[in-house]
Each structure stands twice: as C-alpha cells, then as structure tokens.
Design a protein around this motif. Structure first.
Motif, mmCIF file in Angstrom:
data_model
loop_
_atom_site.group_PDB
_atom_site.id
_atom_site.type_symbol
_atom_site.label_atom_id
_atom_site.label_comp_id
_atom_site.label_asym_id
_atom_site.label_seq_id
_atom_site.Cartn_x
_atom_site.Cartn_y
_atom_site.Cartn_z
ATOM 1 N N SER A 1 -3.241 -13.640 0.921
ATOM 2 C CA SER A 1 -3.253 -12.662 2.013
ATOM 3 C C SER A 1 -1.962 -11.845 2.042
ATOM 4 N N VAL A 2 -0.829 -12.444 1.675
ATOM 5 C CA VAL A 2 0.431 -11.701 1.612
ATOM 6 C C VAL A 2 0.391 -10.688 0.472
ATOM 7 N N ILE A 3 -0.142 -11.077 -0.669
ATOM 8 C CA ILE A 3 -0.263 -10.159 -1.804
ATOM 9 C C ILE A 3 -1.178 -8.991 -1.448
ATOM 10 N N LYS A 4 -2.286 -9.280 -0.755
ATOM 11 C CA LYS A 4 -3.215 -8.221 -0.350
ATOM 12 C C LYS A 4 -2.548 -7.258 0.635
ATOM 13 N N ALA A 5 -1.821 -7.799 1.608
ATOM 14 C CA ALA A 5 -1.132 -6.944 2.582
ATOM 15 C C ALA A 5 -0.076 -6.088 1.896
ATOM 16 N N ASN A 6 0.625 -6.657 0.924
ATOM 17 C CA ASN A 6 1.633 -5.910 0.170
ATOM 18 C C ASN A 6 0.986 -4.773 -0.611
ATOM 19 N N TYR A 7 -0.136 -5.035 -1.232
ATOM 20 C CA TYR A 7 -0.850 -4.019 -2.002
ATOM 21 C C TYR A 7 -1.326 -2.880 -1.091
ATOM 22 N N GLU A 8 -1.878 -3.249 0.069
ATOM 23 C CA GLU A 8 -2.352 -2.227 1.009
ATOM 24 C C GLU A 8 -1.194 -1.388 1.543
ATOM 25 N N ALA A 9 -0.057 -2.017 1.796
ATOM 26 C CA ALA A 9 1.117 -1.278 2.271
ATOM 27 C C ALA A 9 1.603 -0.315 1.197
ATOM 28 N N THR A 10 1.607 -0.752 -0.045
ATOM 29 C CA THR A 10 2.020 0.112 -1.148
ATOM 30 C C THR A 10 1.087 1.316 -1.269
ATOM 31 N N LEU A 11 -0.213 1.090 -1.117
ATOM 32 C CA LEU A 11 -1.170 2.204 -1.172
ATOM 33 C C LEU A 11 -0.936 3.197 -0.040
ATOM 34 N N LYS A 12 -0.637 2.700 1.154
ATOM 35 C CA LYS A 12 -0.379 3.604 2.279
ATOM 36 C C LYS A 12 0.858 4.453 2.020
ATOM 37 N N ILE A 13 1.897 3.857 1.469
ATOM 38 C CA ILE A 13 3.123 4.604 1.177
ATOM 39 C C ILE A 13 2.866 5.645 0.098
ATOM 40 N N LYS A 14 2.135 5.268 -0.944
ATOM 41 C CA LYS A 14 1.818 6.224 -2.010
ATOM 42 C C LYS A 14 0.958 7.369 -1.484
ATOM 43 N N ARG A 15 0.001 7.050 -0.615
ATOM 44 C CA ARG A 15 -0.848 8.086 -0.030
ATOM 45 C C ARG A 15 -0.003 9.043 0.803
ATOM 46 N N TRP A 16 0.927 8.499 1.597
ATOM 47 C CA TRP A 16 1.809 9.323 2.434
ATOM 48 C C TRP A 16 2.686 10.233 1.571
ATOM 49 N N LYS A 17 3.260 9.675 0.490
ATOM 50 C CA LYS A 17 4.091 10.488 -0.408
ATOM 51 C C LYS A 17 3.267 11.596 -1.069
ATOM 52 N N PHE A 18 2.048 11.259 -1.478
ATOM 53 C CA PHE A 18 1.196 12.245 -2.128
ATOM 54 C C PHE A 18 0.837 13.377 -1.177
ATOM 55 N N ILE A 19 0.511 13.046 0.053
ATOM 56 C CA ILE A 19 0.165 14.077 1.044
ATOM 57 C C ILE A 19 1.347 15.002 1.288
#
Length: 83
Positions: free
Chosen positions: A21-39
């Motif tokens: 669950s920690v690995i999954k939360a870390n992955y989701e957080a990384t995706l949110k940051i990448k999405r924010w940077k891309f936008i």
C-alpha cells in the motif's frame, strides 16, 4: 500450560500488505506530480485547467493532519502500556 503461538507469518503478511500500500501510494503521488508538471509545461492550456491542477496538488499534498489523528490511525493509543 499455555501454548505461545508464533505469529511471525501473520506479522510478515501484514508488513507485506502495508508495504504494497505504501508503494502504491508513492506511485500515485509521483503520477500526480508528473501530471501537474506536464500541465504547467504546456502554455496553450487555459488558466482554469492550471488552477484545477494546483488545487489537486494542494488538496493531495499540502493538507494539514493533526499528529493525534495519525497516532490514532496507527494504533498508538490502543494499548498505552505497550507504546
């Protein structure tokens, strides 16, 4: 005589589930940051979309959580003698 059962296997399973669950939360957080940077890297997007992205980051990462709430979730107050 009371038999003491070794719960090492159960503890290992709980640790593994928590680790996943920690690995999954870390992955989701990384995706949110990448999405924010891309936008924010695209200049053609409207300010509304950028503001929504900023709100998403603010609500995800910059929210205040009281220390007592974290300790309760982690079970710190369940058995005060064992803390």
């Amino acid at each position: 005589m009371i038999r003491i059962l070794n719960q090492q296997h159960l503890l290992a399973e709980q640790f593994h589930a928590k680790d996943i669950s920690v690995i999954k939360a870390n992955y989701e957080a990384t995706l949110k940051i990448k999405r924010w940077k891309f936008i924010h890297s695209l200049s053609t997007l409207s300010k509304t979309i950028r503001k929504e992205a900023d709100t998403m980051i603010h609500n995800s990462f910059l929210s205040f959580i009281d220390n007592k709430d974290v300790l309760i979730v982690e079970g710190f107050y369940e058995a005060e003698l064992q803390n």
